[in-house]
Design a protein around this motif. Structure first.
Motif, PDB file in Angstrom:
ATOM      1  N   LEU A  16      44.275  43.378  41.417  1.00 29.93           N
ATOM      2  CA  LEU A  16      43.322  44.479  41.378  1.00 29.93           C
ATOM      3  C   LEU A  16      42.822  44.678  42.798  1.00 29.93           C
ATOM      4  O   LEU A  16      42.326  43.740  43.423  1.00 29.93           O
ATOM      5  N   LEU A  17      43.012  45.871  43.320  1.00 27.34           N
ATOM      6  CA  LEU A  17      42.647  46.159  44.706  1.00 27.34           C
ATOM      7  C   LEU A  17      41.481  47.133  44.763  1.00 27.34           C
ATOM      8  O   LEU A  17      41.621  48.300  44.390  1.00 27.34           O
ATOM      9  N   GLU A  38      52.284  44.192  41.536  1.00 29.78           N
ATOM     10  CA  GLU A  38      51.791  45.383  40.848  1.00 29.78           C
ATOM     11  C   GLU A  38      50.326  45.551  41.222  1.00 29.78           C
ATOM     12  O   GLU A  38      49.519  44.637  41.053  1.00 29.78           O
ATOM     13  N   VAL A  39      49.984  46.706  41.776  1.00 26.06           N
ATOM     14  CA  VAL A  39      48.622  46.946  42.246  1.00 26.06           C
ATOM     15  C   VAL A  39      47.857  47.831  41.267  1.00 26.06           C
ATOM     16  O   VAL A  39      48.328  48.879  40.854  1.00 26.06           O
ATOM     17  N   ILE A  40      46.674  47.367  40.898  1.00 19.89           N
ATOM     18  CA  ILE A  40      45.777  48.181  40.086  1.00 19.89           C
ATOM     19  C   ILE A  40      44.693  48.670  41.039  1.00 19.89           C
ATOM     20  O   ILE A  40      43.886  47.875  41.531  1.00 19.89           O
ATOM     21  N   PRO A  41      44.680  49.971  41.359  1.00 17.65           N
ATOM     22  CA  PRO A  41      43.721  50.461  42.346  1.00 17.65           C
ATOM     23  C   PRO A  41      42.342  50.737  41.750  1.00 17.65           C
ATOM     24  O   PRO A  41      42.222  51.159  40.612  1.00 17.65           O
ATOM     25  N   ALA A  42      41.312  50.453  42.544  1.00 12.73           N
ATOM     26  CA  ALA A  42      39.943  50.794  42.158  1.00 12.73           C
ATOM     27  C   ALA A  42      39.255  51.298  43.415  1.00 12.73           C
ATOM     28  O   ALA A  42      39.226  50.592  44.429  1.00 12.73           O
ATOM     29  N   GLU A  43      38.724  52.524  43.373  1.00 20.66           N
ATOM     30  CA  GLU A  43      38.204  53.077  44.628  1.00 20.66           C
ATOM     31  C   GLU A  43      36.763  52.702  44.955  1.00 20.66           C
ATOM     32  O   GLU A  43      36.232  53.131  45.952  1.00 20.66           O
ATOM     33  N   ALA A  62      44.713  38.228  40.518  1.00 24.58           N
ATOM     34  CA  ALA A  62      43.711  38.086  41.568  1.00 24.58           C
ATOM     35  C   ALA A  62      43.067  39.434  41.852  1.00 24.58           C
ATOM     36  O   ALA A  62      43.613  40.482  41.501  1.00 24.58           O
ATOM     37  N   ILE A  63      41.917  39.379  42.498  1.00 25.82           N
ATOM     38  CA  ILE A  63      41.212  40.604  42.872  1.00 25.82           C
ATOM     39  C   ILE A  63      41.007  40.598  44.380  1.00 25.82           C
ATOM     40  O   ILE A  63      40.522  39.614  44.945  1.00 25.82           O
ATOM     41  N   VAL A  97      37.749  41.152  51.173  1.00 32.57           N
ATOM     42  CA  VAL A  97      38.480  41.758  52.285  1.00 32.57           C
ATOM     43  C   VAL A  97      37.421  42.323  53.218  1.00 32.57           C
ATOM     44  O   VAL A  97      36.638  43.187  52.842  1.00 32.57           O
ATOM     45  N   THR A  98      37.353  41.764  54.420  1.00 31.62           N
ATOM     46  CA  THR A  98      36.266  42.125  55.305  1.00 31.62           C
ATOM     47  C   THR A  98      36.752  42.518  56.688  1.00 31.62           C
ATOM     48  O   THR A  98      37.753  41.995  57.175  1.00 31.62           O
ATOM     49  N   ALA A  99      36.060  43.467  57.289  1.00 33.05           N
ATOM     50  CA  ALA A  99      36.437  43.928  58.629  1.00 33.05           C
ATOM     51  C   ALA A  99      36.001  42.911  59.673  1.00 33.05           C
ATOM     52  O   ALA A  99      36.580  42.794  60.729  1.00 33.05           O
ATOM     53  N   ASN A 100      34.946  42.177  59.343  1.00 35.04           N
ATOM     54  CA  ASN A 100      34.447  41.185  60.295  1.00 35.04           C
ATOM     55  C   ASN A 100      34.127  39.881  59.578  1.00 35.04           C
ATOM     56  O   ASN A 100      33.457  39.877  58.560  1.00 35.04           O
TER      57      ASN A 100
END
Length: 135
Positions: A16-17, A38-43, A62-63, A97-100
Motif C-alpha cells: 500500500l503506497l 502490486e501497488v495499491i495507491p492511496a493519495e 507492507a505499507i 517515506v521521508t524527505a529528510n
C-alpha cells in the motif's frame, strides 16, 4: 571473486503506497511494479487508512507511508492503522517515506508505531532489503 548477484526480489508482494504527490506516486509505482510488486495507491493518509481497512486481513504485505501529506499525515495514518481492530493491524510493516531523516522525525515515526523509514527518492535495493527483513 564472484560478483554479488541482485538477489533482492519482491515478486508477488502487495504494498500500500500512500503518497500525495502524483509524480512521486508514479515514479515509486513504476519502480515497484517493475520488480513484480502490486501497488495499491492511496493519495493521502485518510485514503491509506481506508484502503487498509477495506483490504482482506493479511492481504497487504507492507505499507509505504509518506510523512508529509495534507489532512492526515503519515504518523496520524500509521496510528489509525495500528488502532484498527483486525489481526494484521499491529503487525503489518509500516515504512515511513521521508524527505529528510532528522532524528526527531525518526523518533516521531517510531512513536507512531512505524517499523522503519526510508528517504526519498526511494532506492529500490534499500527498500527491498528492508521489506525482506520486515515481512
Amino acid at each position: 571473486g564472484a560478483k554479488e548477484k541482485e538477489t533482492c526480489s519482491l515478486e508477488g508482494r502487495r504494498v500500500l503506497l500512500a503518497e500525495d504527490n502524483l509524480i512521486n506516486m508514479e515514479i515509486a509505482t513504476e519502480i515497484l511494479t517493475m520488480h513484480g510488486v502490486e501497488v495499491i495507491p492511496a493519495e493521502d493518509g485518510e485514503k491509506a487508512v481506508e484502503a487498509f481497512r477495506e483490504s482482506a486481513p493479511f492481504s497487504i504485505d507492507a505499507i509505504l507511508m509518506d510523512m508529509q501529506m495534507p489532512n492526515v499525515n503519515g504518523c496520524q495514518a500509521a496510528r489509525a492503522i495500528r488502532a484498527l481492530d483486525r489481526p494484521d493491524a499491529a503487525t503489518i510493516p509500516i515504512i515511513a517515506v521521508t524527505a529528510n531523516a532528522f532524528p526527531e522525525d525518526i523518533a516521531e515515526t517510531q512513536a507512531a508505531g512505524m517499523n522503519a523509514h526510508i528517504v526519498k527518492p526511494i532506492d529500490f535495493n534499500v527498500l527491498c532489503k528492508l521489506l525482506q527483513e520486515l515481512t
